[in-house]
Every structure is written in structure tokens, then in C-alpha cells.
Design a protein around this motif. Structure first.
Motif, short mmCIF file in Angstrom:
data_model
loop_
_atom_site.label_atom_id
_atom_site.label_comp_id
_atom_site.label_asym_id
_atom_site.label_seq_id
_atom_site.Cartn_x
_atom_site.Cartn_y
_atom_site.Cartn_z
N VAL A 1 0.96 -1.15 -0.06
CA VAL A 1 -0.02 -0.08 0.02
C VAL A 1 0.99 1.35 0.04
CG1 VAL A 1 -1.71 1.23 1.51
CG2 VAL A 1 -2.07 -1.15 1.08
N ALA A 2 1.79 1.14 0.89
CA ALA A 2 2.86 2.35 0.88
C ALA A 2 3.47 2.58 -0.56
CB ALA A 2 4.01 2.08 1.87
N PHE A 3 4.06 1.70 -1.27
CA PHE A 3 4.43 1.50 -2.79
C PHE A 3 3.65 2.29 -3.56
CE2 PHE A 3 8.30 -0.85 -1.70
CZ PHE A 3 9.07 -0.79 -2.88
N ILE A 4 2.31 1.80 -3.57
CA ILE A 4 1.10 2.41 -4.65
C ILE A 4 0.89 3.93 -4.06
CG2 ILE A 4 -1.31 2.32 -5.07
CD1 ILE A 4 -1.24 -0.49 -4.36
N LEU A 5 1.04 4.35 -2.84
CA LEU A 5 0.93 5.55 -2.67
C LEU A 5 2.22 6.50 -2.97
CD1 LEU A 5 -0.72 5.22 1.05
CD2 LEU A 5 -1.69 6.22 -1.26
N ALA A 6 3.33 5.85 -2.80
CA ALA A 6 4.41 6.65 -3.14
C ALA A 6 4.69 6.89 -4.67
CB ALA A 6 5.67 5.90 -2.64
N GLN A 7 4.11 5.94 -5.59
CA GLN A 7 4.22 6.45 -6.84
C GLN A 7 3.67 7.47 -7.44
OE1 GLN A 7 2.03 2.80 -8.44
NE2 GLN A 7 3.77 1.52 -8.13
N SER A 8 2.75 8.18 -6.31
CA SER A 8 2.27 9.36 -6.64
C SER A 8 2.78 10.62 -5.61
CB SER A 8 0.77 9.63 -6.41
OG SER A 8 0.08 8.75 -7.36
N GLU A 9 4.26 10.17 -4.92
CA GLU A 9 4.93 11.10 -4.03
C GLU A 9 4.12 11.60 -3.03
OE1 GLU A 9 7.34 13.65 -6.09
OE2 GLU A 9 8.01 12.13 -7.80
N PHE A 10 3.05 11.02 -2.34
CA PHE A 10 2.44 11.30 -1.01
C PHE A 10 3.57 11.56 -0.05
CE2 PHE A 10 -1.39 9.78 -3.07
CZ PHE A 10 -2.19 10.81 -2.77
N ASP A 11 3.27 12.29 0.80
CA ASP A 11 4.19 12.78 1.93
C ASP A 11 4.45 11.67 3.17
OD1 ASP A 11 1.72 12.90 3.50
OD2 ASP A 11 1.53 14.81 3.33
N ALA A 12 5.32 11.92 3.93
CA ALA A 12 5.71 10.86 4.98
C ALA A 12 4.56 10.61 5.86
CB ALA A 12 6.77 11.47 5.66
N ASP A 13 3.81 11.50 6.07
CA ASP A 13 2.62 11.20 6.93
C ASP A 13 1.44 10.44 6.46
OD1 ASP A 13 3.25 13.04 9.07
OD2 ASP A 13 2.14 14.56 8.50
N CYS A 14 1.54 10.38 5.18
CA CYS A 14 0.53 9.51 4.34
C CYS A 14 1.15 7.92 4.44
CB CYS A 14 0.48 9.99 2.90
SG CYS A 14 -1.11 9.13 2.22
N ILE A 15 2.49 7.80 4.11
CA ILE A 15 3.13 6.81 4.05
C ILE A 15 3.19 5.89 5.44
CG2 ILE A 15 5.13 5.46 3.63
CD1 ILE A 15 4.10 6.71 1.29
N ILE A 16 3.32 6.75 6.43
CA ILE A 16 3.38 6.28 8.13
C ILE A 16 1.87 5.71 8.19
CG2 ILE A 16 3.52 6.57 10.15
CD1 ILE A 16 5.87 8.72 9.32
N SER A 17 0.90 6.44 7.91
CA SER A 17 -0.38 6.11 7.83
C SER A 17 -0.92 4.96 7.16
CB SER A 17 -1.55 7.21 7.42
OG SER A 17 -1.32 8.43 8.31
N ALA A 18 -0.09 4.63 6.11
CA ALA A 18 -0.62 3.53 5.21
C ALA A 18 0.23 2.16 6.07
CB ALA A 18 0.39 3.52 4.02
N PHE A 19 1.08 2.35 6.85
CA PHE A 19 1.76 1.19 7.32
C PHE A 19 0.88 1.00 8.51
CE2 PHE A 19 6.41 2.75 6.99
CZ PHE A 19 6.39 2.13 5.77
N PHE A 20 -0.23 1.61 9.07
CA PHE A 20 -1.09 1.70 10.26
C PHE A 20 -2.41 1.66 9.86
CE2 PHE A 20 3.11 2.90 11.94
CZ PHE A 20 3.34 1.88 12.86
#
Length: 603
Positions: A65-84
Motif C-alpha cells: 500500500v505504501a508503494f502504491i501511494l509513493a508512486q504519486s509521491e505522497f508525503d511521509a505522514d501518508c506513508i506512515i499512515s499506510a503502515f498503520f
């Protein structure tokens, strides 16, 4: 957000997955990397020994899920939220998430947690209300919905790990809610992938049939498209326009829809091929459309200018279909920036460094967010109102104009009645006819994109119950319902009536008979209570009872029900139960309400 996630690292080695993540996505600052690394380590501790429903380690889905979001360069808060995003399964307290990763992360994951029970079947009121809450979550932080979309995308990509019944349920959920929502958010690639993968499991026979047709004559199709590309590039070079041209077959679900609409087999369809031309400037798009139309004859009615008139989701492009050789060829022309918006939609808002391209689509400017704000306090009270809500919110739109050139955006399928109420309630209440591009059209006729609509009114006209059958928008339906409830004593709001019956049933613990049955002719007493009600039961205002009253047909008030009075325009005072939902929906009800009570001496 659309390329499939396939790790090159060993999934059993979480430290290698994080290393691959940072090697692939280099836009994070050193501080961001430390926060993400700390979050990853914390996730590994909390999920130790826990498996995902697919059987893989719990952290694998979170990283995908974090990979999918990072493809659109979402911020760190979004990536961390994806983890949880499924923190509740790990029993992590919200306070601990806030203390470790900040208030924003906590707010996002809690927002996701509120909509975790959604199983979007759209057949029950509970699910309908859950969808409403999910959509409203976008108003708080749109990253909540992006993480949910990424979660659903990863699930549908790995659907083969589920049981057959769960596969079909997930595929139906995707096609019913998530694909249309991705479309409304401008995420064309995601929408196409959602649709194609869902079709594979909802109608596998059609999917395989289309796949076989697309695979056939692959070389012939490639030669055809290459010839078309060469001609366009040659003419573009003559006017010094640099272009990038890609060719493709249309995605499977689009072909499937054409098969259903035209009742044809995939082999009988010819307009299955498309070209996309990318240039640098908007004015070059119009030069290129002229070149294309000089090379091949355009098909009538197939040219659309979404640059001058963007779609509600921010999409811009020129579309045309030409007769190239012996078959139709669809061509899209857009700039690179328009292409980024078309591919990523609202997610393109995150595709910038330090705010360098604020001209990309802004989430708060999309029509869907304005609709959500208008509907935020609206309650979905039955399945019919949910269907109306969902169709209006997720359906594609048309753009129509007033004679003065004002733009009105309406859901596909809207009529002149919807258009009239979109202008003003007073116009809707007095509508008697309409013109489209100068020609009289029936009020029941669906409007077409870019028409100029003129509304004909009469001061003696008023809304009718028949108009409700031909309304697409909730605004028009609610206004007509309110007017009829206030002014037509014979009008029965069936939905409100059913809701009240259900409410009474819940309170009494028994099933209430429908009002018309409850108040109908009873054997043995020779009386018809419904007909005698106005004669027997009396109400008063203060000490006065000499005034005209009408008993509302929506709730059938009877002594000693608590009652309220409403001053109608033609029927004196209309008496409703104090709990009547129809009464509560009347527009400006507080300005025309009078205090009444039963005249107990007469009852």
C-alpha cells in the motif's frame, strides 16, 4: 498509483523491503526517512507473528500500500499512515500512534478506522450509511480515501488468494463504488485497472473472450497503429511541434461496456484502438487536432473539447474519432501536465516539490467536494435515497448552459426539471416546458452535453407528483417533495411513511400495519375510520377551533397523537404528527408552523 507492486527483495526480510522502498522513491528528506524507518520498525514489533488474510506476513500488505501511494509521491505522514491503516487489528492505542508519529497520522488512521466495516454491497441501509461516512471522510483529509483506494487496489490485485465467494463480493464492491470514485477523483489509470480486474472475476467468460480477441491479429494491429503514428509525427515536424505518441487497445471493461450497449461480440467491434498524443503547450493541441482532421475524416459528433470545458474531476484533453483506413481510430491530444492530471487526478496535487506547480488540480476545487459539503448533514434514510445519493455523487456529469452562458453541471440522465431547480427553486416550481438549442423538448427527456437550455415558466404552475419520476438530482426531488407535503393534502410521501412505520415498529416491538390498511374499512363496525377522521377529530389554536384544517396523509395524525400545525397556501392549516419526517423536511418549516392541540372537548 497504478503500476503493480512486485518486490525484487525477499518478502521474508522486512529490512530489505524498506531498503528497496527508499531506493525506488528518492523524494523523501532525511528527516522523512528517519520517521518512516521508525514507523516501519514499530510496525514490525507490533505485527510480529501476525499474518494477513492472504497468508503473507502482516507487514507485506502494508508495504505494498505504501508503494502504491509513493508512486504519486505522497508525503511521509501518508506513508506512515499506510503502515498503520489497519492499526485496530494490532490493538495499537490511538494515543500511542499520536505520541510516536504526530496528530496528523493519528487523525488519518482513526479516519480510516471509522470506515473499516464497510462491505460495499449497496443493498442495505447500514452499508449505505457506511458509504456516506466514508465519502465524508474526504472532507476531513483526502489522504484517508487515497489510502483506502490503495488498500482496495492491492486487494483486487491479489484477489486470487481469496475464496471464490469473497472474490466476487470484492469485485462487485470495486465496480460499484471504488472505480466510480476513482473516476470522480480524476484517477483514470486506477479506474481502468479497478474495472478490468473486477470484470475478470464478475464475468470471467467475457473477460477471456475479450482477451482472446485483443490477442488475435496483434501484428496486424501494430502495423496499422505504427502507420498512423508515423503520419502524425511527420506532419507535426513540419510545424515544429514535438510530440510523444502512444498506441493502445482500449481497456477490457470499456470494450465490455460497448459489447453490452451494442449487443455485439468483441470480434464485431471495430473502434477498439486508440492513440494518445502528448505535446507541451495547449495551443499545440489545437494545431494537432487540425492536422489529424486533415489526415483522416472525423466522425460526426465524436469531437470533444475537454480543454476549454474540463470535466468535473479536472480532466483536460481533446478527443476525436477519425476514419483511418477501414476502421475508426480514437485519438486523444493533451499536454504533459494535462496527462499527469488525467493519470493521477487529485493525487497530482502531491506531485510537486515545495509547491512549484500549484496550477495542478486542487482537491478542494473538485465538484465532488462541493457536493459532499452540501450533503454533509443529509441523512440517508432508506435504500432509495441511498441509490439517489450514490448515483448523483459518483455518476459522470454533463455540462449544460443557460441562454446567458452560465454553466450548470448535472449528473448524466438529468432532465430540464433538474436544470430548472439547479437555477433556482422558484424556477423549478413554475416550470411548464423547456427548449434545448432553441427547440422544444419534453420535460422527461434526458439532457445532452453542451446543450443550451431555456426554461419556460408560468406563474400559475406548481410542482406535481409526476415530476418526481423524472428527477435525477436530490435537490430537485427534495424541493418537489417539500412543496407537495406542504400544499397537497393528497400527497403521500411513501418513503417517509415507511420510515415512520419502521420507527413505530422499533418502539413498540411489533410490526405496524401500513396506514391505509390500519385505517381502512374494519369488518363488523360498519365504519370507515379514514373517511370519518376529519369530522370526528377537532383541533384548536388557543380557544379557537373555527378554522379550516386538513389532516396530512403522510402520517395520519389521530387523537391523542402529539401534533403540529403548518400553514399551507391553499388548504388552511395542515395537521401533522409531531414526529412526522415529511413535516420536518418542509422548506422553511419554522416560519409557517403554528402551535395547535387537540380539542379534547370535541374528541
Amino acid at each position: 498509483m497504478s503500476k503493480d507492486v512486485v518486490f525484487t527483495a525477499d518478502e521474508s526480510k522486512p529490512e530489505e523491503l524498506l531498503k528497496e522502498f527508499f531506493e525506488k522513491f528518492t523524494y523523501f528528506s532525511e528527516e522523512d526517512k528517519k520517521r518512516i524507518s521508525d514507523a516501519w520498525d514499530f510496525l514490525l514489533i507490533k505485527s510480529q507473528g501476525v499474518s494477513h488474510s492472504s497468508g503473507s506476513a502482516y507487514y507485506v500488505h502494508a508495504m505494498r500500500v505504501a508503494f502504491i501511494l509513493a508512486q504519486s509521491e505522497f508525503d511521509a505522514d501518508c506513508i506512515i499512515s499506510a503502515f498503520f491503516h489497519t492499526y485496530y487489528n494490532l490493538q495499537i492505542p490511538e494515543e500511542e500512534i499520536e505520541n510516536r508519529f504526530g496528530e496528523t497520522v493519528k487523525k488519518i488512521v482513526v479516519g480510516i478506522g471509522k470506515i473499516r466495516t464497510i462491505s460495499v454491497n449497496s443493498k442495505t441501509l447500514v452499508q449505505a450509511d457506511a458509504i456516506r461516512k466514508m465519502l465524508f471522510a474526504m472532507s476531513d483529509d483526502i489522504r484517508i480515501i487515497f489510502i483506502k483506494i490503495a488498500d482496495r487496489l492491492d486487494h483486487i490485485r491479489n484477489i486470487r488468494n481469496l475464496e471464490n465467494e469473497k472474490q466476487r463480493a470484492l469485485a462487485a464492491e470495486i465496480i460499484d463504488i471504488w472505480a466510480p470514485l476513482a473516476d470522480r477523483l480524476g484517477m483514470q489509470q486506477i479506474k481502468n485497472e479497478f474495472e478490468d480486474l473486477s470484470l475478470k472475476y464478475t464475468n470471467p467468460d467475457a473477460f477471456q473472450q475479450i482477451k482472446a480477441v485483443i490477442s488475435q491479429k496483434k501484428d496486424e494491429r501494430a502495423n496499422y497503429l505504427n502507420n498512423a503514428v508515423s503520419k502524425i509525427q511527420e506532419e507535426a515536424q513540419k510545424v515544429n511541434i514535438n510530440v510523444t505518441i502512444t498506441s493502445r487497445a482500449k481497456h477490457f471493461y470499456s470494450i465490455y461496456q460497448k459489447m453490452r450497449k451494442r449487443n455485439k461480440e468483441p470480434g464485431e467491434l471495430y473502434d477498439l484502438l486508440a492513440l494518445r498524443i502528448i505535446c507541451q503547450k495547449a495551443q499545440d493541441c489545437y494545431t494537432l487536432i487540425g492536422i489529424v482532421h486533415s489526415l483522416w475524416k472525423p466522425l460526426e459528433g465524436r469531437f470533444k473539447d475537454y480543454i476549454a470545458m474540463p470535466k468535473a474531476n479536472g480532466y483536460q484533453s481533446l478527443h476525436t474519432t477519425v476514419m483511418c483506413g477501414d476502421r475508426p481510430l480514437e485519438i486523444q491530444i493533451r499536454t504533459q501536465k494535462m496527462h499527469d492530471i488525467a493519470e493521477h487526478g487529485v493525487a497530482s496535487h502531491w506531485l510537486y516539490k515545495k509547491g512549484t506547480n500549484h496550477d495542478l488540480v486542487n482537491a478542494s476545487q473538485l465538484g465532488i467536494f462541493n457536493q459532499l459539503q452540501e450533503l454533509k448533514d443529509k441523512q440517508i434514510e432508506d435504500e432509495s435515497s441511498f441509490k439517489q445519493f450514490k448515483d448523483e455523487l459518483l455518476a459522470d456529469e454533463i455540462v449544460v448552459f443557460t441562454p446567458k452562458g452560465d454553466v450548470k453541471k448535472l449528473p448524466i440522465g438529468s432532465t430540464a426539471i433538474d436544470f430548472a431547480y439547479a437555477i433556482h427553486s422558484a424556477v423549478g416550481e413554475k416550470i411548464v416546458g423547456a427548449k434545448a438549442d432553441g427547440k422544444i423538448i419534453p420535460l422527461t427527456q434526458e439532457l445532452k452535453n453542451t446543450q443550451i437550455i431555456e426554461i419556460l415558466t408560468n406563474p400559475q404552475a406548481h410542482p406535481t407528483e409526476n415530476q418526481l419520476k423524472y428527477c435525477k438530482t436530490g435537490r430537485a426531488r427534495n424541493r418537489i417533495n417539500s412543496w407537495l407535503a406542504a400544499n397537497d393534502p393528497n400527497f403521500i410521501d411513501k418513503a417517509a411513511q415507511q420510515r415512520e412505520n419502521d420507527l413505530n415498529s422499533e418502539k413498540n416491538g411489533t410490526h405496524q400495519a401500513a396506514p391505509q390498511e390500519k385505517r381502512g374499512h374494519h369488518k363488523g363496525n360498519g365504519q370507515n375510520n379514514a373517511l370519518q377522521q376529519p369530522k370526528v377529530e377537532k383541533v384548536k389554536i388557543g380557544n379557537t377551533s373555527n378554522f379550516m384544517i386538513t389532516f396530512a396523509q403522510c402520517c395520519h395524525p389521530t387523537y391523542p397523537d402529539p401534533i403540529v400545525g403548518y400553514v399551507s397556501r391553499y388548504k388552511g392549516i395542515t395537521v401533522h404528527k409531531a414526529t412526522c419526517l415529511t413535516f420536518q423536511r418542509i422548506q422553511n418549516v419554522e416560519k409557517r408552523t403554528v402551535e395547535i392541540e387537540w380539542d379534547e372537548a370535541k374528541n
